[in-house]
Scaffold this active site. Structure first.
Site, PDB file in Angstrom:
ATOM      1  N   SER A 120      44.962  35.425  27.109  1.00 27.97           N
ATOM      2  CA  SER A 120      46.220  35.959  26.216  1.00 27.97           C
ATOM      3  C   SER A 120      46.305  37.312  25.789  1.00 27.97           C
ATOM      4  O   SER A 120      46.254  38.104  26.655  1.00 27.97           O
ATOM      5  CB  SER A 120      46.235  34.684  25.129  1.00 27.97           C
ATOM      6  OG  SER A 120      47.445  34.888  24.570  1.00 27.97           O
ATOM      7  N   ASP A 152      52.821  26.802  29.324  1.00 31.55           N
ATOM      8  CA  ASP A 152      52.655  27.431  28.428  1.00 31.55           C
ATOM      9  C   ASP A 152      53.928  27.713  27.718  1.00 31.55           C
ATOM     10  O   ASP A 152      54.795  28.117  27.890  1.00 31.55           O
ATOM     11  CB  ASP A 152      52.091  28.888  29.071  1.00 31.55           C
ATOM     12  CG  ASP A 152      51.330  29.866  27.906  1.00 31.55           C
ATOM     13  OD1 ASP A 152      51.767  29.706  26.837  1.00 31.55           O
ATOM     14  OD2 ASP A 152      50.423  30.432  28.469  1.00 31.55           O
ATOM     15  N   HIS A 194      48.938  26.268  26.730  1.00 32.06           N
ATOM     16  CA  HIS A 194      48.251  27.880  26.608  1.00 32.06           C
ATOM     17  C   HIS A 194      46.934  27.617  26.329  1.00 32.06           C
ATOM     18  O   HIS A 194      46.159  27.518  25.201  1.00 32.06           O
ATOM     19  CB  HIS A 194      48.833  28.521  25.160  1.00 32.06           C
ATOM     20  CG  HIS A 194      48.499  29.926  25.191  1.00 32.06           C
ATOM     21  ND1 HIS A 194      49.172  30.809  26.121  1.00 32.06           N
ATOM     22  CD2 HIS A 194      47.916  30.729  24.153  1.00 32.06           C
ATOM     23  CE1 HIS A 194      48.574  32.163  25.795  1.00 32.06           C
ATOM     24  NE2 HIS A 194      47.810  32.013  24.697  1.00 32.06           N
TER      25      HIS A 194
END
Length: 225
Positions: free
Chosen positions: A120, A174, A205
Protein backbone atom coordinates in the site's frame (compact mmCIF):
# COMPACT_ATOMS: atom_id res chain seq x y z
CA UNK A 1 14.57 16.33 5.01
CA UNK A 2 16.12 14.09 7.65
CA UNK A 3 18.17 10.99 6.90
CA UNK A 4 18.07 9.86 10.53
CA UNK A 5 17.72 6.10 10.64
CA UNK A 6 14.21 4.87 11.27
CA UNK A 7 13.63 2.28 14.00
CA UNK A 8 13.27 -1.17 12.44
CA UNK A 9 12.35 -4.77 13.13
CA UNK A 10 14.93 -7.15 11.68
CA UNK A 11 14.77 -10.86 10.90
CA UNK A 12 17.75 -12.79 9.53
CA UNK A 13 17.16 -16.09 7.74
CA UNK A 14 20.73 -17.20 8.26
CA UNK A 15 24.06 -16.15 9.75
CA UNK A 16 26.02 -13.37 8.04
CA UNK A 17 23.27 -12.30 5.59
CA UNK A 18 24.42 -11.72 2.03
CA UNK A 19 21.15 -10.14 0.82
CA UNK A 20 18.53 -7.78 2.24
CA UNK A 21 14.85 -6.99 1.78
CA UNK A 22 13.70 -3.60 3.10
CA UNK A 23 9.92 -3.98 3.47
CA UNK A 24 7.65 -0.99 4.16
CA UNK A 25 4.27 -1.33 5.88
CA UNK A 26 1.02 0.38 4.97
CA UNK A 27 -0.76 3.38 6.46
CA UNK A 28 -1.42 3.11 10.19
CA UNK A 29 0.48 -0.17 10.60
CA UNK A 30 4.08 -0.61 11.75
CA UNK A 31 7.17 -2.67 11.07
CA UNK A 32 5.73 -5.74 12.79
CA UNK A 33 2.94 -6.02 10.21
CA UNK A 34 4.74 -8.27 7.73
CA UNK A 35 6.95 -10.21 10.13
CA UNK A 36 4.75 -13.34 9.77
CA UNK A 37 5.39 -13.43 6.02
CA UNK A 38 9.03 -14.36 6.61
CA UNK A 39 7.93 -17.40 8.63
CA UNK A 40 5.74 -18.44 5.69
CA UNK A 41 8.69 -18.47 3.28
CA UNK A 42 10.82 -21.53 2.60
CA UNK A 43 14.04 -20.11 4.00
CA UNK A 44 16.05 -22.89 2.37
CA UNK A 45 15.10 -21.46 -1.04
CA UNK A 46 16.59 -18.05 -0.22
CA UNK A 47 20.17 -16.99 0.43
CA UNK A 48 20.90 -15.78 3.98
CA UNK A 49 18.73 -12.66 3.96
CA UNK A 50 18.15 -9.80 6.37
CA UNK A 51 14.51 -8.64 6.29
CA UNK A 52 14.29 -5.06 7.51
CA UNK A 53 10.86 -3.74 8.50
CA UNK A 54 11.10 -0.01 9.36
CA UNK A 55 8.47 1.88 11.34
CA UNK A 56 7.16 4.90 9.43
CA UNK A 57 7.21 8.26 11.26
CA UNK A 58 4.12 9.47 13.10
CA UNK A 59 2.32 12.23 11.20
CA UNK A 60 -1.21 13.67 10.83
CA UNK A 61 -3.17 12.23 7.90
CA UNK A 62 -5.62 14.64 6.28
CA UNK A 63 -8.16 12.08 5.00
CA UNK A 64 -8.36 10.63 8.51
CA UNK A 65 -9.31 13.95 10.04
CA UNK A 66 -5.73 14.87 10.85
CA UNK A 67 -5.36 11.90 13.17
CA UNK A 68 -1.69 11.20 13.93
CA UNK A 69 -0.53 7.72 12.87
CA UNK A 70 2.38 5.99 11.24
CA UNK A 71 2.43 7.14 7.63
CA UNK A 72 5.01 7.49 4.88
CA UNK A 73 3.29 10.64 3.60
CA UNK A 74 0.09 12.59 4.08
CA UNK A 75 -2.91 11.65 1.95
CA UNK A 76 -4.73 14.86 1.17
CA UNK A 77 -7.67 13.62 -0.95
CA UNK A 78 -9.85 10.54 -1.35
CA UNK A 79 -10.34 11.22 -5.07
CA UNK A 80 -7.95 9.14 -7.18
CA UNK A 81 -8.39 11.54 -10.10
CA UNK A 82 -6.49 14.18 -8.10
CA UNK A 83 -3.05 14.35 -6.51
CA UNK A 84 -3.50 12.37 -3.31
CA UNK A 85 -0.03 12.28 -1.80
CA UNK A 86 1.97 15.20 -0.47
CA UNK A 87 5.21 15.47 -2.40
CA UNK A 88 7.25 16.65 0.60
CA UNK A 89 6.28 13.55 2.60
CA UNK A 90 7.15 11.23 -0.29
CA UNK A 91 10.55 12.86 -0.72
CA UNK A 92 11.27 12.78 3.02
CA UNK A 93 10.44 9.07 3.22
CA UNK A 94 12.57 8.34 0.15
CA UNK A 95 15.56 9.96 1.90
CA UNK A 96 14.92 7.80 4.98
CA UNK A 97 14.80 4.63 2.87
CA UNK A 98 18.00 5.65 1.11
CA UNK A 99 19.60 5.85 4.55
CA UNK A 100 18.51 2.27 5.26
CA UNK A 101 20.01 1.13 1.95
CA UNK A 102 23.26 2.87 2.91
CA UNK A 103 23.26 1.06 6.25
CA UNK A 104 22.96 -2.29 4.47
CA UNK A 105 25.89 -1.26 2.26
CA UNK A 106 27.89 -0.49 5.40
CA UNK A 107 27.01 -3.94 6.75
CA UNK A 108 28.44 -5.55 3.62
CA UNK A 109 25.40 -5.93 1.37
CA UNK A 110 25.72 -4.16 -2.00
CA UNK A 111 22.82 -2.47 -3.76
CA UNK A 112 22.44 -5.26 -6.32
CA UNK A 113 21.56 -7.65 -3.51
CA UNK A 114 18.86 -5.45 -1.98
CA UNK A 115 15.13 -5.59 -2.71
CA UNK A 116 12.86 -2.69 -1.82
CA UNK A 117 9.41 -3.96 -0.91
CA UNK A 118 6.21 -2.49 0.40
CA UNK A 119 2.47 -2.79 0.84
CA UNK A 120 0.00 0.00 0.00
CA UNK A 121 1.59 3.31 1.07
CA UNK A 122 4.82 1.45 1.73
CA UNK A 123 4.72 -0.01 -1.77
CA UNK A 124 4.32 3.47 -3.21
CA UNK A 125 7.48 4.62 -1.43
CA UNK A 126 9.33 1.47 -2.50
CA UNK A 127 8.48 2.17 -6.16
CA UNK A 128 9.26 5.87 -5.92
CA UNK A 129 12.61 5.33 -4.22
CA UNK A 130 13.83 2.33 -6.22
CA UNK A 131 13.18 3.83 -9.63
CA UNK A 132 15.21 6.92 -8.67
CA UNK A 133 17.98 5.11 -6.77
CA UNK A 134 21.37 5.78 -8.42
CA UNK A 135 22.67 2.19 -8.20
CA UNK A 136 21.17 -1.04 -9.51
CA UNK A 137 18.95 -2.86 -7.02
CA UNK A 138 17.96 -6.53 -7.04
CA UNK A 139 14.25 -5.79 -7.45
CA UNK A 140 11.13 -3.97 -6.33
CA UNK A 141 8.15 -5.65 -4.66
CA UNK A 142 5.03 -3.47 -4.79
CA UNK A 143 1.86 -4.94 -3.27
CA UNK A 144 -1.60 -3.34 -3.39
CA UNK A 145 -0.17 0.02 -4.38
CA UNK A 146 0.42 2.58 -7.12
CA UNK A 147 3.13 4.88 -8.48
CA UNK A 148 3.17 8.18 -6.57
CA UNK A 149 4.31 11.45 -8.19
CA UNK A 150 4.04 9.59 -11.49
CA UNK A 151 4.41 12.75 -13.55
CA UNK A 152 7.98 13.33 -12.32
CA UNK A 153 9.34 9.86 -13.04
CA UNK A 154 10.37 10.55 -16.63
CA UNK A 155 12.77 13.29 -15.58
CA UNK A 156 13.94 11.69 -12.33
CA UNK A 157 14.32 8.00 -13.28
CA UNK A 158 17.70 6.42 -12.64
CA UNK A 159 19.34 4.78 -15.64
CA UNK A 160 20.80 2.18 -13.29
CA UNK A 161 17.33 0.83 -12.50
CA UNK A 162 15.70 1.08 -15.94
CA UNK A 163 15.59 -2.71 -16.09
CA UNK A 164 15.12 -3.53 -12.42
CA UNK A 165 12.66 -6.46 -11.97
CA UNK A 166 9.34 -5.33 -10.49
CA UNK A 167 6.64 -7.53 -8.97
CA UNK A 168 3.28 -5.77 -8.68
CA UNK A 169 0.24 -7.48 -7.20
CA UNK A 170 -3.25 -6.23 -6.42
CA UNK A 171 -6.58 -7.43 -5.07
CA UNK A 172 -9.44 -7.46 -7.56
CA UNK A 173 -11.81 -6.23 -4.86
CA UNK A 174 -9.53 -3.63 -3.28
CA UNK A 175 -11.70 -0.84 -1.88
CA UNK A 176 -8.79 1.27 -0.61
CA UNK A 177 -6.67 1.55 -3.76
CA UNK A 178 -8.90 0.53 -6.67
CA UNK A 179 -7.60 -2.23 -8.93
CA UNK A 180 -8.11 -0.06 -12.03
CA UNK A 181 -6.02 2.75 -10.53
CA UNK A 182 -3.16 0.34 -9.85
CA UNK A 183 -3.46 -0.87 -13.44
CA UNK A 184 -2.80 2.69 -14.60
CA UNK A 185 0.52 2.63 -12.77
CA UNK A 186 1.31 -0.77 -14.24
CA UNK A 187 0.54 0.54 -17.73
CA UNK A 188 2.72 3.63 -17.24
CA UNK A 189 5.67 1.60 -16.01
CA UNK A 190 5.27 -0.95 -18.80
CA UNK A 191 5.13 1.83 -21.40
CA UNK A 192 8.35 3.22 -19.93
CA UNK A 193 10.03 -0.15 -20.51
CA UNK A 194 10.23 -1.50 -16.96
CA UNK A 195 10.04 -5.33 -16.74
CA UNK A 196 7.04 -6.04 -14.53
CA UNK A 197 5.45 -9.24 -13.27
CA UNK A 198 1.79 -8.37 -12.64
CA UNK A 199 -0.57 -10.55 -10.61
CA UNK A 200 -4.11 -10.11 -9.34
CA UNK A 201 -5.82 -12.06 -6.57
CA UNK A 202 -9.33 -12.47 -5.28
CA UNK A 203 -8.79 -10.38 -2.17
CA UNK A 204 -9.61 -6.90 -0.90
CA UNK A 205 -6.85 -4.66 0.51
CA UNK A 206 -4.59 -7.39 1.83
CA UNK A 207 -2.60 -10.44 0.86
CA UNK A 208 -3.45 -14.14 0.51
CA UNK A 209 -1.36 -17.31 0.71
CA UNK A 210 -1.30 -17.71 -3.07
CA UNK A 211 0.26 -14.26 -3.26
CA UNK A 212 2.85 -15.13 -0.60
CA UNK A 213 3.88 -18.19 -2.62
CA UNK A 214 4.24 -16.07 -5.76
CA UNK A 215 6.27 -13.47 -3.86
CA UNK A 216 8.53 -16.21 -2.50
CA UNK A 217 9.14 -17.56 -6.01
CA UNK A 218 9.89 -14.07 -7.34
CA UNK A 219 12.26 -13.28 -4.45
CA UNK A 220 14.08 -16.54 -5.09
CA UNK A 221 14.55 -15.56 -8.73
CA UNK A 222 15.91 -12.06 -8.04
CA UNK A 223 18.00 -12.88 -4.97
CA UNK A 224 19.35 -16.22 -6.14
CA UNK A 225 21.26 -18.60 -3.89
Amino acid sequence: MSAELLPCVEIETGPQPTHAVIWLHGLGADGHDFEPVVDAFDEAALPPTRFVFPHAPMRPVTINGGYVMRAWYDIVAQDFSKRREDAAGVHESAVQIEALIARENARGIPDERIVLAGFSQGGAIALHTALRHPKRLAGVLALSTYLPLAETLKDEASEANRDVPIFMAHGRDDGVIPHDFALQSFAQLTAAGYPITWQTYFVEHGIVMEEIRDVEQWLTSVLGR
